[in-house]
Structures are given as structure tokens and as C-alpha cells.
Design a protein around this motif. Sequence first.
Motif, short mmCIF file in Angstrom:
data_model
loop_
_atom_site.label_atom_id
_atom_site.label_comp_id
_atom_site.label_asym_id
_atom_site.label_seq_id
_atom_site.Cartn_x
_atom_site.Cartn_y
_atom_site.Cartn_z
N ASP A 126 0.81 -1.22 0.00
CA ASP A 126 0.00 0.00 0.00
C ASP A 126 0.85 1.27 0.00
OD1 ASP A 126 -2.37 -1.46 0.07
OD2 ASP A 126 -2.23 -1.71 2.24
N ALA A 127 2.12 1.16 -0.30
CA ALA A 127 2.99 2.33 -0.33
C ALA A 127 2.64 3.24 -1.51
CB ALA A 127 4.46 1.89 -0.43
N PRO A 128 2.95 4.53 -1.43
CA PRO A 128 2.62 5.43 -2.54
C PRO A 128 3.28 5.04 -3.86
CG PRO A 128 3.13 6.68 -0.55
CD PRO A 128 3.48 5.26 -0.26
N TRP A 129 4.51 4.55 -3.80
CA TRP A 129 5.19 4.20 -5.05
C TRP A 129 4.60 2.94 -5.69
CZ3 TRP A 129 6.83 -0.60 -3.88
CH2 TRP A 129 7.18 -0.87 -2.55
N ALA A 130 3.76 2.20 -4.95
CA ALA A 130 3.17 0.97 -5.49
C ALA A 130 1.88 1.23 -6.25
CB ALA A 130 2.91 -0.02 -4.36
N ALA A 141 5.91 -1.07 -9.27
CA ALA A 141 4.88 -1.26 -8.26
C ALA A 141 5.27 -2.26 -7.18
CB ALA A 141 3.59 -1.73 -8.94
N LEU A 142 6.22 -3.13 -7.46
CA LEU A 142 6.58 -4.18 -6.51
C LEU A 142 7.87 -3.89 -5.75
CD1 LEU A 142 5.75 -7.26 -8.75
CD2 LEU A 142 4.47 -6.49 -6.77
N PRO A 201 7.06 -13.00 -0.18
CA PRO A 201 6.35 -12.72 1.07
C PRO A 201 5.06 -11.96 0.85
CG PRO A 201 8.70 -12.25 1.29
CD PRO A 201 8.45 -12.52 -0.16
N VAL A 202 4.05 -12.29 1.65
CA VAL A 202 2.75 -11.64 1.54
C VAL A 202 2.83 -10.27 2.17
CG1 VAL A 202 0.31 -11.82 2.14
CG2 VAL A 202 1.63 -13.88 1.65
N PRO A 203 2.45 -9.21 1.46
CA PRO A 203 2.55 -7.86 2.02
C PRO A 203 1.55 -7.65 3.14
CG PRO A 203 1.42 -7.78 -0.08
CD PRO A 203 1.91 -9.20 0.09
N PRO A 204 1.84 -6.79 4.11
CA PRO A 204 0.89 -6.52 5.19
C PRO A 204 -0.18 -5.55 4.74
CG PRO A 204 2.87 -5.23 5.52
CD PRO A 204 3.12 -6.09 4.29
N GLY A 205 -1.19 -5.38 5.58
CA GLY A 205 -2.24 -4.41 5.29
C GLY A 205 -3.32 -4.99 4.43
N ASP A 231 5.12 1.73 3.42
CA ASP A 231 5.40 3.16 3.27
C ASP A 231 6.33 3.64 4.35
OD1 ASP A 231 5.34 5.72 2.43
OD2 ASP A 231 3.36 6.20 3.25
N THR A 232 6.10 3.17 5.62
CA THR A 232 6.99 3.55 6.70
C THR A 232 8.38 3.00 6.49
OG1 THR A 232 5.06 3.47 8.15
CG2 THR A 232 7.23 3.50 9.21
#
Length: 438
Positions: free
Chosen positions: A82-86, A168-169, A384-388, A410-411
Amino acid sequence: MTGRPAPVRRTAALGATSTTVFSAVCTALRAPRADRAGALHAGAWWLWALGLAAAASRTTNPLLLALLVAVTGYVVAARRTDAPWARGYHAFLKLALLVLAVRLVFATVLGSPIPGSTVLFALPEVPLPDWAQGVRIGGRVTAEGLAFALYDALRLATLLVCLGAANALASPARLLKSLPAALYEAGMAVVVAMTFAPQLIADVRRLRAARRLRGRDDRGIGALLRIGLPVLEGALERSVALAAAMDARGYGRTARVPAAVRRTTAVLTVGGLLGVCAGVYGLLAAEGGAYGLPVLLGGLAAALGGLWLGGRRSVRSRYRPDRWGTRAWLVSGSGAVVAAAMVWAGAADPAALHPPVVPLTAPELPLWPAAAVLAGLLPALVAPVPPGPSGSTPAGASGRASGGRTGTADTESRTDTGAAAGPRRSGKPPRAEEASCA
């Protein structure tokens, strides 16, 4: 004695052993929850995407190209954070559609080099002078010419989609932090540019919203000029804060190396990069397959030698480096398998990868190249499965499962950006104000 015969017992034992081995392999390959320590290396995503892009450049079959786009879309949907660059994958999809539309419009208005007999319609032709021989505007539009333009544009569109999947990844900050020490200055410049550009857009949106709340116009040249001054003022303040943070972290400090080593580094790096470019062109071109691979390997070896020598000038320490593990090898290797299979298929059966347009026939889906393209789905299983919301568990649960390491992608990207500015004296994570400076 009672019981099963020896051959039956041996068969049952072999079956149980095979089941145990298969279960162990599935357990080892099961995708874990993504955290800061177990996140996939950003370079693996780029190698996977470049492998798919190389496969797309070897064919004009629309069915194979559509399959490549579907593979990249599924992997992005399964492993995007969910990061902005994604969030830039949709922009690359729109750009690919724009490329298709522009190519078809040019083929319709300016004609196509492919002769065809199936006339769809005719446009009014503009007469041109004698010195413009071979160029026409308007005239007959044939189905063969449009099919040739569509196949060619679809290949370029697929290349753009593959690059969009990599963007995106893979986290840009973590990718640039993993660059060799010889490219530290260039990587830091790109990090600063990529960090400041979204901040400028956020400032413009904030100031426009403030003007609307005050009942003032936020559109037009006058409003843009009034918004531009505070935006530039904020950019200058952030530049001064970033310069102070980089100076405090020892940015620009280099070790003394002999002049001969500096010259050798420059020659190896520049010559190696030129060799890599020539080798890649030889592999992608139809007539350069004989010399492409040797030139590519020689240029890659020279470039790596130059980067290793150039790294002796850097005295910085790497903060929490990303590890290249088994899953990174699997992800990057799947892209390499797709590219190698497409190159082999192009040499064995070029007609299957390049369907003819004269005479115009429906393209067929070759079996083995299509099966090789499906190997590009491996990252959706082992990465790995991304969080969120994009993953199966929220960010907090992922952090608890990883021993208390919480935070979204994002953090992490902001933390990595701050850490890339220079060496740190302690192992503590950077503070919020230090991360925001970068």
C-alpha cells in the motif's frame, strides 16, 4: 507370519517418503508474512520484470503478449503493498493503452509499410511534393497494415507494463540503497529527487485546498503563481534541512586512492557498461545472437570489476542491508526462465512467435512458450505476503508475528530513505524528523 509382502511394504514406504518430501517442499516454499527482516530484495523484482520484458521483446504474437500482461497483473495484484510508489501500475497500464491508440492512429493516417489487399476504408489523400516520396497522408487503410501496427504496438505496450510491475513491486529507496558503493552519490541523488517530487505534489494539493476553504480561486495562471511561491519556500526549507542532515552524517566523505586505481576504475566501468549495452542489443536483435552473449558476459565482468574498485573510495557503512535469499533467487530465476524459453522458442520455431499478417490469419497460441510464460507466476506463490489490505493480515498482526516489528511498506520506505543518507553511529532506527529530512 502375517502382514503385507515385502514389495508392498517397500512401495508403501516409498509413497510415504515421497509424500513427506513433497510436504516439506511445500512448507518451505509457503509464502511468509512480509516484515522488515524478511522482505524480498528489490533487485529480485526488477530482474523478474526485466526477464518478462526480454521475453516480450522476442515476439509479436498477441496471445503470448496478452498472457505476459496477465501474468504481471496477477503478480502485482497478489504482492503489491500500500505504499505510494506501489500505485503507479495503473498509470503504466494507461500509458500502454495510449501507445496502442497512437500507433493505430499513425498507421491509419500515415499508412503502413505492409502491403495489403483487404481494404477497410479510404481516407482523403493529401498530395505531397516529389521530394516526399515514400510518405503519404491519408489513402487506403488495409486490415493487414492495422494488424501489423497492432502487433508492433502491443509489444511495446507489454514492455511498459513489465516495467510498471517492477515499479509497483520494488521499493525505490531500498533498491537504491542496495546499489554498489561506487554508485552511492548517484543513488543518493535519485533518492532525494524521488522523495522531494511527491512532497511538492502534496504541498500543491494542500495549498489549493486552503485557497478553496478561504473562498479563493485555485485554478488558472494567477492561482498557480500564488501557490508556487510557498511551494518553493517549503522546498528550500527542506533542502536546507536535508543538507544539514547529510552533513551531520558525513555525506561526501571519501577515502584516498591512487590515481592509477581511479583511471582503471573509470575505464573498466565505462567500457563494461558499453559492453553490456552492446551485448543486450546483440541478444535482442535477430542477427546478433552469435556475439551478443560473449560481449554481454565480458562487459558485465568489466563493469563489476570497475564497481568493486570504485567501492574502495566509499567509507560509509550500510545500514540494515537487504539480504538476497532463496526466495529472491526463485523470483529472479522465474523471469530468467521465461526469457530463456522465449529465446529458445524463437530459434526453434520463429513463425509461432511472429505470426504473419500477409496473408492475414488468426494467430495461434504455441504450447511450450505459453507454458514457459506461466512460470512467471512463481513470485505470486513464493514472495512474502505484504501486510495491510493487500495481504491476508493487517499490518499490526504482521508486526506481532514478526516479533514486534510493525509498520507498513510506506513507513519502511521512509526509514530506508533516511538511512540511505549516510552512516549511522548506532543501530537504532532513525527518528521521525531524520526520516522526513530525506
